[in-house]
Design a protein around this motif. Structure first.
Motif, short mmCIF file in Angstrom:
data_model
loop_
_atom_site.label_atom_id
_atom_site.label_comp_id
_atom_site.label_asym_id
_atom_site.label_seq_id
_atom_site.Cartn_x
_atom_site.Cartn_y
_atom_site.Cartn_z
N PRO A 88 44.13 23.34 28.35
CA PRO A 88 42.10 23.54 28.80
C PRO A 88 41.73 23.65 27.55
CG PRO A 88 43.67 25.12 30.32
CD PRO A 88 44.79 24.75 28.98
N ALA A 89 40.21 23.00 27.96
CA ALA A 89 39.63 23.08 26.65
C ALA A 89 39.57 25.03 26.28
CB ALA A 89 38.06 23.07 26.75
N GLU A 90 39.18 25.11 27.18
CA GLU A 90 38.74 27.05 26.96
C GLU A 90 39.81 27.76 25.94
OE1 GLU A 90 38.31 25.58 29.58
OE2 GLU A 90 36.50 25.72 30.40
N VAL A 91 41.22 27.73 26.54
CA VAL A 91 42.42 27.91 25.49
C VAL A 91 42.82 27.68 24.63
CG1 VAL A 91 44.92 27.72 25.99
CG2 VAL A 91 43.41 28.25 27.82
N ALA A 92 42.46 25.46 24.33
CA ALA A 92 42.53 25.75 22.83
C ALA A 92 40.86 26.18 21.54
CB ALA A 92 42.21 23.95 22.83
N ILE A 93 40.28 26.32 22.39
CA ILE A 93 39.22 26.86 21.75
C ILE A 93 39.36 28.60 21.03
CG2 ILE A 93 36.65 27.50 21.71
CD1 ILE A 93 35.89 25.10 22.69
N ASP A 94 39.64 28.79 22.52
CA ASP A 94 40.35 30.74 21.91
C ASP A 94 41.22 31.22 21.00
OD1 ASP A 94 38.09 31.25 23.75
OD2 ASP A 94 39.35 31.64 26.08
N ILE A 115 31.71 24.91 15.90
CA ILE A 115 32.10 23.01 15.80
C ILE A 115 32.67 22.58 16.84
CG2 ILE A 115 33.85 21.84 14.88
CD1 ILE A 115 32.93 23.29 12.05
N LEU A 116 33.85 24.56 17.76
CA LEU A 116 34.59 23.07 18.81
C LEU A 116 33.31 22.72 19.89
CD1 LEU A 116 38.18 25.47 18.41
CD2 LEU A 116 37.40 23.30 17.87
N GLY A 117 32.98 24.06 20.23
CA GLY A 117 31.99 24.11 20.76
C GLY A 117 30.80 22.83 21.15
N VAL A 119 31.85 19.78 19.58
CA VAL A 119 32.67 18.60 19.74
C VAL A 119 32.73 18.65 21.84
CG1 VAL A 119 34.47 17.46 19.90
CG2 VAL A 119 33.50 18.54 18.11
N TYR A 120 33.18 19.73 21.90
CA TYR A 120 33.59 20.65 23.90
C TYR A 120 32.77 19.67 25.23
CZ TYR A 120 34.70 22.86 28.15
OH TYR A 120 34.45 22.86 29.59
N ARG A 121 30.83 20.08 23.96
CA ARG A 121 29.77 19.56 25.11
C ARG A 121 29.37 18.16 25.21
NH1 ARG A 121 28.98 24.90 23.19
NH2 ARG A 121 27.25 23.90 20.88
N GLU A 122 29.81 17.88 23.85
CA GLU A 122 29.81 15.90 23.15
C GLU A 122 30.23 15.81 24.24
OE1 GLU A 122 30.53 14.29 19.51
OE2 GLU A 122 28.73 14.66 19.10
N SER A 123 31.77 15.60 24.18
CA SER A 123 32.04 15.47 24.66
C SER A 123 32.78 14.72 25.64
CB SER A 123 34.38 15.23 23.67
OG SER A 123 34.35 16.83 24.27
N GLY A 124 31.94 16.19 26.22
CA GLY A 124 32.95 15.98 28.00
C GLY A 124 33.46 16.49 28.28
#
Length: 128
Positions: A88-94, A115-117, A119-124
């Motif tokens: 999950p994206a949240e796990v990768a970021i955390d 930065i990760l947030g 990219v996450y928002r931009e990429s969907g």
């Protein structure tokens, strides 16, 4: 071995490659897990794309101004965000933020999170 430790092993191998110039194959522990190898080799293989994302979102920073350890935490986390549907994206970021807390200076976790947030928002990217 916990996945957190496997991620750190990938980050350390990539960091050592940046600092020493030695090939990743030499730097990865022969006993490294498949997950560690995939993260390290995947991040290395996608490095131009990952670095472009980092530079685009690191407002006011060039890639060479970002500390090598932070760059490689970002590369591994971005690789997971973009290519590992089982994470999950949240796990990768955390996980990246926690690695920065352990391995980097006081400002690194917020910098990496930003930065990760972005990219996450931009990429969907969906959060598996």
């Amino acid at each position: 071995m916990r996945r957190s430790d496997q991620r750190r092993a990938a980050v350390v191998a990539l960091y050592q490659r940046d600092v020493t110039g030695h090939p990743l194959e030499v730097l990865l522990d022969p006993r490294a897990t498949t997950f560690t190898r995939e993260l390290a080799e995947g991040a290395a293989g996608d490095q131009p794309q990952l670095d472009a994302l980092i530079e685009r979102h690191a407002v006011g920073w060039t890639l060479d101004r970002i500390a090598p350890l932070e760059r490689n935490i970002l590369r591994v986390a971005l690789y997971e965000l973009l290519h590992r549907e089982d994470v999950p994206a949240e796990v990768a970021i955390d996980e990246a933020i926690e690695a920065a807390k352990e391995l980097c200076g006081a400002d690194a976790p917020g910098f990496i999170n930003g930065i990760l947030g972005a990219v996450y928002r931009e990429s969907g990217v969906a959060s598996g």
